[in-house]
Design an enzyme around this catalytic site. Sequence first.
Site, PDB file in Angstrom:
ATOM      1  N   CYS A 186       0.822  -1.208   0.000  1.00 46.83           N
ATOM      2  CA  CYS A 186       0.000   0.000   0.000  1.00 46.83           C
ATOM      3  C   CYS A 186       0.859   1.262   0.000  1.00 46.83           C
ATOM      4  O   CYS A 186       0.924   1.984   1.007  1.00 46.83           O
ATOM      5  CB  CYS A 186      -0.948   0.011   1.190  1.00 46.83           C
ATOM      6  N   CYS A 365      -6.309   2.006  -4.649  1.00 44.89           N
ATOM      7  CA  CYS A 365      -5.805   2.694  -3.463  1.00 44.89           C
ATOM      8  C   CYS A 365      -6.769   3.818  -3.102  1.00 44.89           C
ATOM      9  O   CYS A 365      -6.786   4.861  -3.769  1.00 44.89           O
ATOM     10  CB  CYS A 365      -4.404   3.246  -3.727  1.00 44.89           C
TER      11      CYS A 365
END
Length: 435
Positions: A186, A365
Amino acid sequence: MSMSRLISVNSKRYFSKTSKLHDTHSCKLLIVGGGAGGCTVAAKLANNFKKHEIIVVEPAEYNYYQPLFTLIGGGTKTISDARKPMGQVLPKNVTWVQDAVREFSPKENCVSTGCGHTIKYDFMLIATGLQLNYDKIPGLLDALKQKDSGVCSNYSELYVEKTFESLKRFKKGNAIFTLPNTPLKCPGAPQKAAYIADAFFRKNNKRNNARVIYNTSLPVIFGVKKYADALWKVVEGRDIDVNLRTNLVSIEPGKNVATFENLEKPGETHAVNYEMLNVTPPMCTPNDLRKCRELVNDAGFVDVNKDTMQSTKFDNVFAIGDCASSPNSKTCAAVASQSTVIAANMTAVMSGNKPEAIYNGYASCPLVTGYDKCILAEFDYNLTPMETFPFNQARELRSMYIMKRDIMPTVYWLMLRGYWGGPATMRKFMRLGFA
């Protein structure tokens, strides 16, 4: 020892801790890792196997929905909101070995565990994720252990709650957020923490006394230009300093000093005082996986075909998620899409057929930019946007924040039960079949 000598405690299934070491066990499918990828594929394939034919090796007591850590750090969620006991998220007919693999022997189709067990398999899925190397930054672990050091991290359940405590204690000075010069999961998360800090300081009348700094080792603020352009407008509008190609190398917690290196000029460093320092640790694949050179590439990732997620060296081995060499952004959304492809391809290979399902590199994301705003980035291997909704997602939207906060956690736990494989079908519906 036969598989019938398993014992059950509190609905958890694992090998008896009282059995002698060096026992040998067998299964048709071995899954190494019980995180998002391991649990999801186990759920998708469980109905194809008899009881105890699938073994999941995972040492952790809990499964964490890690994307929620951003909001935990911001004080809007708690650690209990982000976890469930491992025994609750694994399929009932799967055997859970609460242990860790210490040696991979793919030529012999077996692994060895920390407790001395040998597990033989017909097929294996590697889903180990990445390990967090907090110890690689001198001074970091000491600073994290100190309650009022101002040093925190959103990447571990051990430290994420320190972020909100640091925000509340902040009075004035530099609030610094870092992204390391290593692969990481991430990659958007470090800057999300900076945006939430900015929002918190404004809400609590601290912003005039705070300098918010985002130091990233990357040459860009975000890899996809469409969303990068939007994020530059965010940081400029909120007076957040962004320093590219800047990497944290050490901390002096007693002096509240952090030292950074300029990656464009090797050897050049500079020291900065901090009141708050939110650190994203260096990461790599687990040590015991990296040392198996038969499975991994030079960077230590399981060498897979990026389309099928099958090992390039062993037809009976697949990998999913952060530990795989596929060049996608390492996110939970990527795991969801990969799981559908891997379940189909493993089923095909087990039946003697070729793997034909294709993973296109999809990743997502949700870039939280405050307590009520979010830019939902979605893209593929080529960093081309793959937006699900029929509107421009490169905008700060409250609807996307609500989805991040309230809907995605529920979707995650459904994914672990095999009911979610990414938004591809939804995207076609929302866009009436058009790209």
